[in-house]
Write a protein that holds these residues in place. Structure first.
Motif, PDB file in Angstrom:
ATOM      1  N   UNK A   1       0.866  -1.173   0.000  1.00  0.00           N
ATOM      2  CA  UNK A   1       0.000   0.000   0.000  1.00  0.00           C
ATOM      3  C   UNK A   1       0.905   1.227   0.000  1.00  0.00           C
ATOM      4  N   UNK A   2       0.750   2.038  -1.034  1.00  0.00           N
ATOM      5  CA  UNK A   2       1.615   3.191  -1.225  1.00  0.00           C
ATOM      6  C   UNK A   2       0.762   4.456  -1.285  1.00  0.00           C
ATOM      7  N   UNK A   3       1.166   5.475  -0.512  1.00  0.00           N
ATOM      8  CA  UNK A   3       0.547   6.798  -0.603  1.00  0.00           C
ATOM      9  C   UNK A   3       1.566   7.703  -1.299  1.00  0.00           C
ATOM     10  N   UNK A   4       1.195   8.925  -1.639  1.00  0.00           N
ATOM     11  CA  UNK A   4       2.145   9.788  -2.351  1.00  0.00           C
ATOM     12  C   UNK A   4       3.476  10.015  -1.629  1.00  0.00           C
ATOM     13  N   UNK A   5       3.482   9.931  -0.297  1.00  0.00           N
ATOM     14  CA  UNK A   5       4.710  10.245   0.426  1.00  0.00           C
ATOM     15  C   UNK A   5       5.457   9.056   1.015  1.00  0.00           C
ATOM     16  N   UNK A   6       4.845   7.849   1.017  1.00  0.00           N
ATOM     17  CA  UNK A   6       5.565   6.720   1.617  1.00  0.00           C
ATOM     18  C   UNK A   6       4.874   5.388   1.327  1.00  0.00           C
ATOM     19  N   UNK A   7       5.605   4.319   1.599  1.00  0.00           N
ATOM     20  CA  UNK A   7       5.013   2.985   1.592  1.00  0.00           C
ATOM     21  C   UNK A   7       4.367   2.809   2.962  1.00  0.00           C
ATOM     22  N   UNK A   8       3.055   2.660   3.010  1.00  0.00           N
ATOM     23  CA  UNK A   8       2.313   2.603   4.257  1.00  0.00           C
ATOM     24  C   UNK A   8       2.309   1.200   4.836  1.00  0.00           C
TER      25      UNK A   8
ATOM     26  N   UNK B   1      -4.645   7.683  -2.474  1.00  0.00           N
ATOM     27  CA  UNK B   1      -4.455   9.130  -2.375  1.00  0.00           C
ATOM     28  C   UNK B   1      -3.966   9.493  -0.980  1.00  0.00           C
ATOM     29  N   UNK B   2      -4.394   8.722   0.010  1.00  0.00           N
ATOM     30  CA  UNK B   2      -3.892   8.816   1.389  1.00  0.00           C
ATOM     31  C   UNK B   2      -4.217   7.484   2.054  1.00  0.00           C
TER      32      UNK B   2
ATOM     33  N   UNK C   1      -8.139   6.755   1.564  1.00  0.00           N
ATOM     34  CA  UNK C   1      -8.999   7.860   1.160  1.00  0.00           C
ATOM     35  C   UNK C   1      -9.381   7.768  -0.308  1.00  0.00           C
ATOM     36  N   UNK C   2      -9.201   6.604  -0.908  1.00  0.00           N
ATOM     37  CA  UNK C   2      -9.474   6.408  -2.324  1.00  0.00           C
ATOM     38  C   UNK C   2      -8.184   6.100  -3.047  1.00  0.00           C
TER      39      UNK C   2
END
Length: 144
Positions: free
Chosen positions: A8-15, A82-83, A66-67
């Protein structure tokens, strides 16, 4: 037991990154369960608390998204969110305040109050769905 890699990746990091036994997500077309060796798939995601099953004992982890989009291959699931937030990273008070603000904006819009005339209803409803996803990821009891 068979597993599939989840990232799972968000714009700022691998979550999140782990081998899992099942992923349950809410796509734009409805709820999906993804198991190892799933057929290739690309789907849009809506704000929700994603359920990650780690083993046969049904142990689950929740992550608020968040989508975004999800790509599935037989060996890997990639979520481009997206988050995305793990429960440990969510501030429950901030999420509750965001939900209250969104509800107030939606109510003002529907009641036609002066404050409601400038409300972007789509944005307010999306903010409400995001806050609900965050609270669900925490396992919080709340009134929708």
């Amino acid at each position: 037991m068979a597993t599939i890699k989840l990232e799972i990746v968000s714009p700022d990091k691998v979550v999140y990154e782990n081998d899992i036994s099942m992923l349950i997500v809410r796509s734009t077309g409805g709820e999906l369960g993804i198991l190892p060796h799933h057929a290739p798939l690309v789907a849009g995601l809506v704000p929700h608390a994603m359920r990650i099953r780690l083993g046969a004992d049904r142990d689950e982890q929740l992550i608020a998204v968040a989508g975004g989009f999800m790509e599935v291959t037989p060996e890997k699931i990639t979520v481009l969110a997206t988050a995305a937030e793990r429960p440990i990273d969510i501030d429950i008070n901030r999420a509750k305040e965001a939900m209250a603000r969104a509800k107030a904006r939606i109510a003002a819009f529907h009641q036609g109050t002066p404050e409601g005339k400038d409300v972007d209803i789509d944005r307010a409803e999306l903010a409400l769905r995001r806050s609900i996803a965050r609270l669900r990821a925490l396992g919080s009891q709340f009134e929708e």
